[in-house]
Design a protein around this motif. Sequence first.
Motif, PDB file in Angstrom:
ATOM      1  N   PRO A 185       0.795  -1.240   0.000  1.00  0.00           N
ATOM      2  CA  PRO A 185       0.000   0.000   0.000  1.00  0.00           C
ATOM      3  C   PRO A 185       0.824   1.285   0.000  1.00  0.00           C
ATOM      4  CG  PRO A 185      -0.021  -1.007   2.177  1.00  0.00           C
ATOM      5  CD  PRO A 185       0.660  -1.985   1.272  1.00  0.00           C
ATOM      6  N   GLN A 186       2.080   1.226   0.454  1.00  0.00           N
ATOM      7  CA  GLN A 186       2.888   2.430   0.558  1.00  0.00           C
ATOM      8  C   GLN A 186       4.245   2.200  -0.104  1.00  0.00           C
ATOM      9  OE1 GLN A 186       2.232   5.458   1.776  1.00  0.00           O
ATOM     10  NE2 GLN A 186       0.210   5.069   2.656  1.00  0.00           N
ATOM     11  N   ALA A 187       4.906   3.293  -0.477  1.00  0.00           N
ATOM     12  CA  ALA A 187       6.235   3.208  -1.086  1.00  0.00           C
ATOM     13  C   ALA A 187       7.306   3.375  -0.019  1.00  0.00           C
ATOM     14  CB  ALA A 187       6.396   4.278  -2.156  1.00  0.00           C
ATOM     15  N   ALA A 188       8.481   2.822  -0.270  1.00  0.00           N
ATOM     16  CA  ALA A 188       9.644   2.975   0.607  1.00  0.00           C
ATOM     17  C   ALA A 188      10.889   2.974  -0.254  1.00  0.00           C
ATOM     18  CB  ALA A 188       9.704   1.849   1.641  1.00  0.00           C
ATOM     19  N   HIS A 189      11.945   3.568   0.248  1.00  0.00           N
ATOM     20  CA  HIS A 189      13.213   3.583  -0.479  1.00  0.00           C
ATOM     21  C   HIS A 189      13.959   2.277  -0.238  1.00  0.00           C
ATOM     22  CE1 HIS A 189      13.094   7.753  -1.848  1.00  0.00           C
ATOM     23  NE2 HIS A 189      12.517   8.036  -0.692  1.00  0.00           N
ATOM     24  N   PHE A 190      14.697   1.865  -1.233  1.00  0.00           N
ATOM     25  CA  PHE A 190      15.456   0.629  -1.126  1.00  0.00           C
ATOM     26  C   PHE A 190      16.759   0.877  -0.369  1.00  0.00           C
ATOM     27  CE2 PHE A 190      18.775  -2.061  -3.280  1.00  0.00           C
ATOM     28  CZ  PHE A 190      18.485  -3.217  -2.583  1.00  0.00           C
ATOM     29  N   LEU A 191      17.077   0.038   0.579  1.00  0.00           N
ATOM     30  CA  LEU A 191      18.338  -0.058   1.315  1.00  0.00           C
ATOM     31  C   LEU A 191      18.589   1.111   2.267  1.00  0.00           C
ATOM     32  CD1 LEU A 191      20.848  -1.702   1.882  1.00  0.00           C
ATOM     33  CD2 LEU A 191      21.943  -0.662  -0.114  1.00  0.00           C
ATOM     34  N   ALA A 192      18.368   2.350   1.825  1.00  0.00           N
ATOM     35  CA  ALA A 192      18.602   3.520   2.679  1.00  0.00           C
ATOM     36  C   ALA A 192      17.285   4.249   2.890  1.00  0.00           C
ATOM     37  CB  ALA A 192      19.635   4.458   2.043  1.00  0.00           C
ATOM     38  N   ASP A 193      16.734   4.145   4.103  1.00  0.00           N
ATOM     39  CA  ASP A 193      15.494   4.843   4.428  1.00  0.00           C
ATOM     40  C   ASP A 193      15.586   5.322   5.872  1.00  0.00           C
ATOM     41  OD1 ASP A 193      12.871   5.854   4.331  1.00  0.00           O
ATOM     42  OD2 ASP A 193      12.251   4.229   2.996  1.00  0.00           O
ATOM     43  N   THR A 194      14.519   5.907   6.366  1.00  0.00           N
ATOM     44  CA  THR A 194      14.555   6.527   7.686  1.00  0.00           C
ATOM     45  C   THR A 194      14.429   5.490   8.796  1.00  0.00           C
ATOM     46  OG1 THR A 194      12.167   6.856   7.783  1.00  0.00           O
ATOM     47  CG2 THR A 194      13.476   8.597   6.730  1.00  0.00           C
ATOM     48  N   CYS A 195      14.851   5.912  10.003  1.00  0.00           N
ATOM     49  CA  CYS A 195      14.698   5.045  11.178  1.00  0.00           C
ATOM     50  C   CYS A 195      13.228   4.744  11.444  1.00  0.00           C
ATOM     51  CB  CYS A 195      15.321   5.715  12.404  1.00  0.00           C
ATOM     52  SG  CYS A 195      17.107   5.941  12.320  1.00  0.00           S
ATOM     53  N   GLY A 196      12.347   5.698  11.117  1.00  0.00           N
ATOM     54  CA  GLY A 196      10.921   5.477  11.309  1.00  0.00           C
ATOM     55  C   GLY A 196      10.389   4.372  10.437  1.00  0.00           C
ATOM     56  N   VAL A 197      10.913   4.247   9.203  1.00  0.00           N
ATOM     57  CA  VAL A 197      10.460   3.213   8.274  1.00  0.00           C
ATOM     58  C   VAL A 197      11.150   1.887   8.552  1.00  0.00           C
ATOM     59  CG1 VAL A 197      10.457   2.499   5.848  1.00  0.00           C
ATOM     60  CG2 VAL A 197       9.831   4.836   6.465  1.00  0.00           C
ATOM     61  N   VAL A 198      12.471   1.901   8.702  1.00  0.00           N
ATOM     62  CA  VAL A 198      13.230   0.661   8.839  1.00  0.00           C
ATOM     63  C   VAL A 198      13.002   0.022  10.205  1.00  0.00           C
ATOM     64  CG1 VAL A 198      15.520  -0.386   8.786  1.00  0.00           C
ATOM     65  CG2 VAL A 198      14.960   1.493   7.220  1.00  0.00           C
ATOM     66  N   ALA A 199      13.103   0.829  11.274  1.00  0.00           N
ATOM     67  CA  ALA A 199      13.019   0.280  12.632  1.00  0.00           C
ATOM     68  C   ALA A 199      11.715   0.619  13.329  1.00  0.00           C
ATOM     69  CB  ALA A 199      14.193   0.795  13.466  1.00  0.00           C
ATOM     70  N   LEU A 200      10.795   1.317  12.614  1.00  0.00           N
ATOM     71  CA  LEU A 200       9.519   1.749  13.207  1.00  0.00           C
ATOM     72  C   LEU A 200       9.748   2.591  14.453  1.00  0.00           C
ATOM     73  CD1 LEU A 200       7.397  -1.519  12.805  1.00  0.00           C
ATOM     74  CD2 LEU A 200       7.482   0.483  11.318  1.00  0.00           C
ATOM     75  N   LEU A 201      10.802   3.440  14.398  1.00  0.00           N
ATOM     76  CA  LEU A 201      11.096   4.355  15.494  1.00  0.00           C
ATOM     77  C   LEU A 201      10.103   5.511  15.444  1.00  0.00           C
ATOM     78  CD1 LEU A 201      13.129   4.997  17.818  1.00  0.00           C
ATOM     79  CD2 LEU A 201      14.375   6.396  16.151  1.00  0.00           C
ATOM     80  N   SER A 202       9.369   5.719  16.523  1.00  0.00           N
ATOM     81  CA  SER A 202       8.341   6.759  16.552  1.00  0.00           C
ATOM     82  C   SER A 202       8.960   8.112  16.834  1.00  0.00           C
ATOM     83  CB  SER A 202       7.295   6.444  17.631  1.00  0.00           C
ATOM     84  OG  SER A 202       6.687   5.199  17.408  1.00  0.00           O
ATOM     85  N   ALA A 203       8.221   9.154  16.447  1.00  0.00           N
ATOM     86  CA  ALA A 203       8.602  10.505  16.846  1.00  0.00           C
ATOM     87  C   ALA A 203       8.475  10.624  18.359  1.00  0.00           C
ATOM     88  CB  ALA A 203       7.704  11.532  16.155  1.00  0.00           C
ATOM     89  N   LEU A 204       9.445  11.322  18.992  1.00  0.00           N
ATOM     90  CA  LEU A 204       9.481  11.420  20.447  1.00  0.00           C
ATOM     91  C   LEU A 204       9.106  12.816  20.902  1.00  0.00           C
ATOM     92  CD1 LEU A 204      12.821   9.484  21.097  1.00  0.00           C
ATOM     93  CD2 LEU A 204      10.498   8.570  21.013  1.00  0.00           C
ATOM     94  N   ASP A 205       8.544  12.901  22.111  1.00  0.00           N
ATOM     95  CA  ASP A 205       8.239  14.201  22.683  1.00  0.00           C
ATOM     96  C   ASP A 205       9.463  14.707  23.436  1.00  0.00           C
ATOM     97  OD1 ASP A 205       8.369  12.835  25.089  1.00  0.00           O
ATOM     98  OD2 ASP A 205       6.196  12.660  25.295  1.00  0.00           O
ATOM     99  N   ARG A 206       9.314  15.831  24.153  1.00  0.00           N
ATOM    100  CA  ARG A 206      10.456  16.444  24.846  1.00  0.00           C
ATOM    101  C   ARG A 206      10.997  15.568  25.961  1.00  0.00           C
ATOM    102  NH1 ARG A 206       8.723  22.870  25.414  1.00  0.00           N
ATOM    103  NH2 ARG A 206       8.604  23.287  23.145  1.00  0.00           N
ATOM    104  N   GLU A 207      10.170  14.679  26.498  1.00  0.00           N
ATOM    105  CA  GLU A 207      10.618  13.767  27.564  1.00  0.00           C
ATOM    106  C   GLU A 207      11.224  12.491  26.998  1.00  0.00           C
ATOM    107  OE1 GLU A 207       7.640  15.410  27.755  1.00  0.00           O
ATOM    108  OE2 GLU A 207       8.520  16.819  29.196  1.00  0.00           O
TER     109      GLU A 207
END
Length: 666
Positions: free
Chosen positions: A72-94
Amino acid sequence: MLAALIRQAQQAGLVVEPGFAPKEIRWMVNVSGGRFTGIISLMQDRKGRTYPRCPEMGQPEMMALPKAVGKPQAAHFLADTCGVVALLSALDREGLPKTDAKSMDELAKSTEKHQTYTELLLLASVEVPEFSEVLSVMDDPQQLDFLREELGKAGAKATDKLSFSVGQIDLLAGDLWHDWWRTFRQENFGRAASVSGGGMLDFTTGDRITPANTHPKLTKLGVGAIAMGASLIGYDKEAFGSYNLNAGENGAVSEENAAAYRAALDNLLDKAPILGQMKVAAWFDHRQLEGQALIDAIENPSTLTQSAEGFDLDSYDDTEEVIAVQTPEQAEAVARERARQLLTAVRRGEAPSTLTAQYFALAISGASGRAMVRDWKTGPLEELAAAVMQWFGDLAVISLSGKHANRPKFFSLLMNVQRPKSPTTSMDDYLKPVRNLQLPLWRAALDPFMPIPFSAVARVMEAHKAQVMTGKFSEAMGRDGEGEEKGRIYTRMALLRAYHVRKARNQGGYSMHSSVDPHHPSSAYHCGRLMYLLANVQDAQGDDINAGVVQRYYGAASSTPALVLGRLTRLSQFHLAKIKRDRPKLASHLEEEIASVWAVLGKQVPKTLSLEAQSLFALGYYQQLADSVAARRAAAAKKKADAATSEEVSSQPSVPKPLPDTTEGA
């Protein structure tokens, strides 16, 4: 312009193959033995490592990718963001994952992109076994949790790009995947020529080609461009089509040449100076470092002095390249020195005949998803050197030390044509009123005959009067040392002087000197000189200018001098009489200065002054002030030195005179 950029890409040895592009990678994840073995930060000086040959897909390819891989969605091959590759979420100030609706929606999209990312690894693993090892740990929820935890501990952001190494193999640095990637792109995104006869003529080379349907985006532009990049050439509107041609057929450029001009421009923009709200990408057919030093000097004159003492033209060889084995720092130092030599040669009219380099200068800014070319100029390198030298010369003004003030940076000109920025105003909002000045000022820097726009003078005068009327001008001029407020004054006076110098050069007439000029033909200029001398009488005992007189009368004197200057002259007689009782020589000197200016003015004191004439008044006031302060300081320094010398002589023990020689025959 595009042809020059393509030649620059070839000259710089840049990767220009479609489907490949440089990318900044901030984290390297190592995989070995079916497990994540650690992460390595590639950050240095707040930037990651740039890999010159990473897989890339343009927007049309990204739109076509989900259908190609059944996701359903596109992604870059081999080099992509931590959010896409590792499912790292955006963090708040804490440091905790954000749970608002927008963040949760982005996480859901990242999860779908993650599926596409792993699908690409699966497809590539058929030909590249190393991807199978990466895929085995990516499919393990525990290993993925471990990776996400380690990235969080290291301070990684969801938007940081990462890639993988397997054992000792850095996948991005090698070419194991190149052939598979070329084949995948051709099978899924390739297209045949749509015009009979084998294609169209490339606008940049004249070769017969299949035109690129879309052109890759610039990723290093910034200054108004969105994070996804900006298109220099695009066809996303119906109005851009003609003669039944589709998309890129309207401006035929091959996919290879489109990649080449983008690679060259991104490489230049990555290091290009920001001038206001645009960038200037400059390059040269040879002597790149020396030419760049001249361009950089416009933004920051301190990087390059106007002359180099002891320069010998016999030692200058324009065909000799900077030694390749030097470190980048050494090469830049050599380039700056050669640029100084070049300026000196041009100043003396001795430019070497071997000077054959051409320069290319592109002023560009972003407008959301588009790149807007603001200016394009090319010419011989010696013309650029002459223009830079003249730019420095036109902006020259004398400081309170009696020497030339530092030439203002280009950005300082934009910042100081108006009142200072308030802490609550963003830089973008602050620069909006003067955005229309950045281009004509840049053109003036490259062309000695390009005028300074009068709108710049109008803004300077409004800001300058406000500075004087609030007392900040007098306070800054009465303070020892340099400072932000004093630098603001120097910059404004430099721009006013450059306006009048350029006007005289283009239209003929008397040019403006960098220091006080008793022979200037403008009565407005001498009215400004007189205003300072009359104000100075009020405070003849020290260096500080009497703020009360200046603040109360400057505005009226600069607009209606006949109404004010006569009255101030009469009032000064009372102060001169008081000074004469204690310091008759000083009183006599002050009277002579005032009388000399009145002698020049005669009965020609203007009743009113136009805005342009008021700028001459401001220059006359400032230059008389600078000259008087410099003279007083020089006299005080000489008096102190003479006193020290006299004291040193008097403290030495007396030496008895030798007895006369009375020997015979002497």
